[in-house]
Design a protein around this motif. Structure first.
Motif, PDB file in Angstrom:
ATOM      1  N   ASP A 181       4.961  13.990  16.488  1.00 39.62           N
ATOM      2  CA  ASP A 181       6.312  13.456  16.312  1.00 39.62           C
ATOM      3  C   ASP A 181       6.393  11.994  16.717  1.00 39.62           C
ATOM      4  O   ASP A 181       7.229  11.247  16.218  1.00 39.62           O
ATOM      5  CB  ASP A 181       7.326  14.264  17.129  1.00 39.62           C
ATOM      6  N   ASN A 182       5.539  11.587  17.636  1.00 45.56           N
ATOM      7  CA  ASN A 182       5.569  10.221  18.157  1.00 45.56           C
ATOM      8  C   ASN A 182       4.430   9.359  17.621  1.00 45.56           C
ATOM      9  O   ASN A 182       4.059   8.364  18.245  1.00 45.56           O
ATOM     10  CB  ASN A 182       5.524  10.231  19.686  1.00 45.56           C
ATOM     11  N   SER A 183       3.865   9.746  16.479  1.00 44.83           N
ATOM     12  CA  SER A 183       2.764   8.966  15.919  1.00 44.83           C
ATOM     13  C   SER A 183       2.849   8.953  14.402  1.00 44.83           C
ATOM     14  O   SER A 183       3.521   9.789  13.799  1.00 44.83           O
ATOM     15  CB  SER A 183       1.415   9.545  16.364  1.00 44.83           C
ATOM     16  N   PHE A 184       2.171   7.986  13.801  1.00 44.16           N
ATOM     17  CA  PHE A 184       2.120   7.908  12.355  1.00 44.16           C
ATOM     18  C   PHE A 184       0.699   7.603  11.895  1.00 44.16           C
ATOM     19  O   PHE A 184      -0.116   7.062  12.642  1.00 44.16           O
ATOM     20  CB  PHE A 184       3.077   6.831  11.818  1.00 44.16           C
ATOM     21  N   ILE A 185       0.401   7.983  10.659  1.00 47.78           N
ATOM     22  CA  ILE A 185      -0.883   7.665  10.052  1.00 47.78           C
ATOM     23  C   ILE A 185      -0.632   7.106   8.652  1.00 47.78           C
ATOM     24  O   ILE A 185       0.436   7.318   8.067  1.00 47.78           O
ATOM     25  CB  ILE A 185      -1.823   8.885   9.959  1.00 47.78           C
ATOM     26  N   GLY A 186      -1.611   6.404   8.126  1.00 43.39           N
ATOM     27  CA  GLY A 186      -1.534   5.890   6.771  1.00 43.39           C
ATOM     28  C   GLY A 186      -2.615   6.532   5.924  1.00 43.39           C
ATOM     29  O   GLY A 186      -3.803   6.417   6.234  1.00 43.39           O
ATOM     30  N   ASN A 187      -2.208   7.259   4.900  1.00 46.45           N
ATOM     31  CA  ASN A 187      -3.176   7.805   3.946  1.00 46.45           C
ATOM     32  C   ASN A 187      -3.551   6.693   2.984  1.00 46.45           C
ATOM     33  O   ASN A 187      -2.686   6.023   2.418  1.00 46.45           O
ATOM     34  CB  ASN A 187      -2.565   8.985   3.196  1.00 46.45           C
ATOM     35  N   PHE A 188      -4.853   6.479   2.786  1.00 43.70           N
ATOM     36  CA  PHE A 188      -5.281   5.315   2.024  1.00 43.70           C
ATOM     37  C   PHE A 188      -6.165   5.698   0.837  1.00 43.70           C
ATOM     38  O   PHE A 188      -6.770   6.771   0.791  1.00 43.70           O
ATOM     39  CB  PHE A 188      -6.043   4.338   2.922  1.00 43.70           C
ATOM     40  N   THR A 189      -6.187   4.813  -0.124  1.00 39.83           N
ATOM     41  CA  THR A 189      -7.099   4.889  -1.253  1.00 39.83           C
ATOM     42  C   THR A 189      -7.533   3.465  -1.558  1.00 39.83           C
ATOM     43  O   THR A 189      -6.739   2.537  -1.358  1.00 39.83           O
ATOM     44  CB  THR A 189      -6.422   5.556  -2.479  1.00 39.83           C
ATOM     45  N   SER A 213      -4.249   0.922  -1.288  1.00 41.43           N
ATOM     46  CA  SER A 213      -2.889   1.449  -1.183  1.00 41.43           C
ATOM     47  C   SER A 213      -2.787   2.388   0.007  1.00 41.43           C
ATOM     48  O   SER A 213      -3.594   3.317   0.154  1.00 41.43           O
ATOM     49  CB  SER A 213      -2.513   2.196  -2.468  1.00 41.43           C
ATOM     50  N   LEU A 214      -1.791   2.141   0.871  1.00 38.21           N
ATOM     51  CA  LEU A 214      -1.544   2.986   2.035  1.00 38.21           C
ATOM     52  C   LEU A 214      -0.155   3.595   1.934  1.00 38.21           C
ATOM     53  O   LEU A 214       0.823   2.903   1.637  1.00 38.21           O
ATOM     54  CB  LEU A 214      -1.635   2.192   3.326  1.00 38.21           C
ATOM     55  N   THR A 215      -0.096   4.894   2.178  1.00 33.94           N
ATOM     56  CA  THR A 215       1.186   5.594   2.247  1.00 33.94           C
ATOM     57  C   THR A 215       1.325   6.180   3.643  1.00 33.94           C
ATOM     58  O   THR A 215       0.527   7.032   4.048  1.00 33.94           O
ATOM     59  CB  THR A 215       1.263   6.716   1.195  1.00 33.94           C
ATOM     60  N   PHE A 216       2.318   5.717   4.405  1.00 37.33           N
ATOM     61  CA  PHE A 216       2.511   6.169   5.781  1.00 37.33           C
ATOM     62  C   PHE A 216       3.341   7.448   5.798  1.00 37.33           C
ATOM     63  O   PHE A 216       4.246   7.631   4.978  1.00 37.33           O
ATOM     64  CB  PHE A 216       3.198   5.074   6.602  1.00 37.33           C
ATOM     65  N   HIS A 237       1.724  -6.052   0.134  1.00 37.97           N
ATOM     66  CA  HIS A 237       3.088  -6.001  -0.420  1.00 37.97           C
ATOM     67  C   HIS A 237       3.707  -4.647  -0.084  1.00 37.97           C
ATOM     68  O   HIS A 237       3.119  -3.608  -0.370  1.00 37.97           O
ATOM     69  CB  HIS A 237       3.052  -6.196  -1.934  1.00 37.97           C
ATOM     70  N   TRP A 238       4.883  -4.671   0.537  1.00 39.31           N
ATOM     71  CA  TRP A 238       5.606  -3.441   0.865  1.00 39.31           C
ATOM     72  C   TRP A 238       6.504  -3.050  -0.309  1.00 39.31           C
ATOM     73  O   TRP A 238       7.410  -3.799  -0.682  1.00 39.31           O
ATOM     74  CB  TRP A 238       6.473  -3.639   2.111  1.00 39.31           C
ATOM     75  N   PHE A 239       6.257  -1.881  -0.883  1.00 42.06           N
ATOM     76  CA  PHE A 239       7.134  -1.368  -1.936  1.00 42.06           C
ATOM     77  C   PHE A 239       8.360  -0.684  -1.333  1.00 42.06           C
ATOM     78  O   PHE A 239       9.434  -0.672  -1.914  1.00 42.06           O
ATOM     79  CB  PHE A 239       6.381  -0.387  -2.828  1.00 42.06           C
ATOM     80  N   ASN A 240       8.162  -0.095  -0.166  1.00 43.39           N
ATOM     81  CA  ASN A 240       9.258   0.552   0.565  1.00 43.39           C
ATOM     82  C   ASN A 240       8.804   0.728   2.004  1.00 43.39           C
ATOM     83  O   ASN A 240       7.768   0.179   2.404  1.00 43.39           O
ATOM     84  CB  ASN A 240       9.656   1.893  -0.087  1.00 43.39           C
ATOM     85  N   ALA A 241       9.551   1.498   2.785  1.00 36.55           N
ATOM     86  CA  ALA A 241       9.244   1.650   4.212  1.00 36.55           C
ATOM     87  C   ALA A 241       7.984   2.464   4.473  1.00 36.55           C
ATOM     88  O   ALA A 241       7.513   2.516   5.615  1.00 36.55           O
ATOM     89  CB  ALA A 241      10.429   2.288   4.933  1.00 36.55           C
ATOM     90  N   GLN A 242       7.420   3.077   3.435  1.00 34.60           N
ATOM     91  CA  GLN A 242       6.252   3.921   3.660  1.00 34.60           C
ATOM     92  C   GLN A 242       5.045   3.574   2.797  1.00 34.60           C
ATOM     93  O   GLN A 242       4.000   4.197   2.934  1.00 34.60           O
ATOM     94  CB  GLN A 242       6.622   5.399   3.436  1.00 34.60           C
ATOM     95  N   ARG A 243       5.177   2.578   1.931  1.00 36.59           N
ATOM     96  CA  ARG A 243       4.030   2.228   1.079  1.00 36.59           C
ATOM     97  C   ARG A 243       3.717   0.740   1.162  1.00 36.59           C
ATOM     98  O   ARG A 243       4.577  -0.108   0.952  1.00 36.59           O
ATOM     99  CB  ARG A 243       4.287   2.623  -0.372  1.00 36.59           C
ATOM    100  N   LEU A 244       2.442   0.461   1.452  1.00 36.52           N
ATOM    101  CA  LEU A 244       1.941  -0.902   1.564  1.00 36.52           C
ATOM    102  C   LEU A 244       0.655  -1.008   0.753  1.00 36.52           C
ATOM    103  O   LEU A 244      -0.312  -0.290   1.019  1.00 36.52           O
ATOM    104  CB  LEU A 244       1.678  -1.241   3.035  1.00 36.52           C
ATOM    105  N   ASP A 245       0.641  -1.884  -0.263  1.00 35.44           N
ATOM    106  CA  ASP A 245      -0.546  -2.104  -1.094  1.00 35.44           C
ATOM    107  C   ASP A 245      -1.098  -3.501  -0.856  1.00 35.44           C
ATOM    108  O   ASP A 245      -0.355  -4.437  -0.522  1.00 35.44           O
ATOM    109  CB  ASP A 245      -0.211  -1.961  -2.581  1.00 35.44           C
ATOM    110  N   PHE A 246      -2.417  -3.651  -1.058  1.00 36.52           N
ATOM    111  CA  PHE A 246      -3.085  -4.943  -0.946  1.00 36.52           C
ATOM    112  C   PHE A 246      -3.847  -5.228  -2.233  1.00 36.52           C
ATOM    113  O   PHE A 246      -4.486  -4.338  -2.799  1.00 36.52           O
ATOM    114  CB  PHE A 246      -4.086  -4.950   0.225  1.00 36.52           C
ATOM    115  N   ARG A 247      -3.797  -6.485  -2.689  1.00 36.45           N
ATOM    116  CA  ARG A 247      -4.579  -6.897  -3.852  1.00 36.45           C
ATOM    117  C   ARG A 247      -4.747  -8.409  -3.838  1.00 36.45           C
ATOM    118  O   ARG A 247      -3.993  -9.132  -3.182  1.00 36.45           O
ATOM    119  CB  ARG A 247      -3.911  -6.442  -5.143  1.00 36.45           C
TER     120      ARG A 247
END
Length: 416
Positions: free
Chosen positions: A147-155, A169-172, A199-209
């Motif tokens: 509950d007090n932690s987060f992870i980013g699933n990446f591809t 691409s990371l989805t938190f 680039h942040w698409f929203n509060a949970q997705r961050l992509d790099f290019r």
């Protein structure tokens, strides 16, 4: 007796009594002093003996005893000064021993495996000083909860080889409010030297290019240093990981929906032209640059899952064995083999619900079919560009399709 004699007698008696009283008082004071002195001497001897026998080794365990929300990667450590560690045991609640590594000089110890979240661990440490005297220390702490932690699933995946269009691409799994702190703890670099921006698409997705497609043959490194980073109030990162992948040959395939053909190029040179059938006029295919994100030798396609339903609620189509399917968007755009359509439609008529179809065989076992060839010669991250369709350009966040955003717009979405 005369008055003078009486007075002398009283003075003598008073003097005698006073002497007795003084002597009695002095005698009592001397006894107490002797007793107190004896007690102090005895305690000093005990303290001195204890100090002489005590180990000079000083053990320190972190996190501190009773700590909550400890890191699962970095916090646990045992150190010693003025001595060497001889034994450190770290245990989970079920009694399982956590593997660890002692420094060559014996002055520190740390776990060699990642800890579990929301778990209380105990550490017992023993050390010896230069004279062989032992010191002991015990502690326990609890790691950060889910509950007090987060992870980013990446591809993409670590060690993979991908096409030139593959973003990182990371989805938190939880919304991020401190985007700057999180993005600052993530780095993406390429051996090509290309500038890479998030680039942040929203509060949970961050992509790099980079600005343009990755340079073929380059190696890209993603570093996640999120351990302990507060992504939102009271919610901390737990990942500490390095991921590397290789960029393969530069393959870009261009679908001309009006001409009903697809031109496959490698390094800018055409290697094959394939007749296709794109989206029908009532369901045209998106325009734009799309990246292959998944590959399936066969898959089921049910229209009801992407909004194509009949009055009875069933899908307008339900094909359980679509061959050589490769995903181009989250919303359901694929480029895939088509065995149910007549051979005559390919290169002639657009008939699909928005996908790009290539002639193929049922069972996906005929390597001579165009659908099979394209599947076998494509990898995750390859780019498929659709043009001259009567639909709009695909949204940059619909799949891994951030290339449909200008470089200025992309950089404007960075938090650092």
């Amino acid at each position: 007796m005369t008055d003078s004699k009486r007075r002398r007698g009283l003075v003598a008696a008073s003097a005698l009594l006073g002497g007795v009283m003084v002597l009695t008082g002095c005698s009592g004071g001397e006894d107490k002093a002797d007793a107190a002195g004896s007690s102090k001497t005895s305690q000093s001897q005990v303290d001195a003996a204890a100090a002489k026998d005590a180990s000079q080794a000083r053990i320190a365990i972190s996190p501190k005893n009773g700590a909550q929300n400890a890191s699962i990667n970095n916090d646990a450590k045992v150190t010693v000064s003025e001595g060497k560690l001889t034994q450190v045991t770290m245990t989970a609640p079920d009694g399982t021993t956590v593997k660890g590594e002692m420094a060559a000089d014996g002055t520190s110890w740390k776990p060699t495996e990642q800890l579990e979240r929301a778990t209380t661990y105990k550490i017992a440490a023993t050390a010896k000083d230069s004279e062989g005297r032992e010191a002991h220390e015990n502690s326990s702490f609890t790691t950060v909860s889910k509950d007090n932690s987060f992870i980013g699933n990446f591809t993409p995946e670590d060690g993979s080889t991908v096409g030139v269009g593959m973003p990182v691409s990371l989805t938190f799994n939880k919304p991020i409010t401190d985007k700057k702190a999180v993005q600052s703890a993530i780095s993406v670099s390429s051996t090509s030297g290309q500038e890479v921006v998030g680039h942040w698409f929203n509060a949970q997705r961050l992509d790099f290019r980079p600005e343009n497609y990755w340079a073929e043959g380059s190696k890209v490194t993603l570093k996640l240093n999120l351990d302990g980073v507060e992504g939102s109030e009271g919610v901390f990162g737990v990942q500490q990981k390095t991921v590397t992948f290789t960029v393969g040959r530069n393959q870009v395939s261009t679908v001309d929906a009006a001409a009903k053909t697809m031109t496959v190029t490698q390094d800018g040179k055409t290697i094959k032209t394939i007749p296709i059938s794109a989206g029908a006029p009532e369901n045209p295919t998106y325009n734009g640059q799309m990246v292959i994100s998944e590959k399936f030798k066969e898959t089921r396609m049910d229209g009801s899952t992407v909004g194509f339903t009949k009055e009875d609620g069933k899908g307008e189509y339900d094909i359980k064995d679509v061959p050589h399917a490769m995903r181009l968007s989250t919303s359901g755009t694929f480029i895939h083999g088509n065995y149910w359509g007549s051979d005559s439609i390919f290169g002639k008529v657009n008939t699909s619900h928005g996908c790009v179809g290539l002639n193929d065989a049922k069972g996906a076992n005929d390597p001579d079919q165009p659908g099979a060839w394209f599947y076998d010669n494509s990898i995750i991250g390859d780019v498929v560009v659709v043009k001259n369709s009567k639909d709009k350009t695909i949204a940059p966040d619909n799949g891994l399709n951030g290339w449909n955003m200008s470089w200025a717009e992309w950089k404007a979405g960075s938090a650092v």
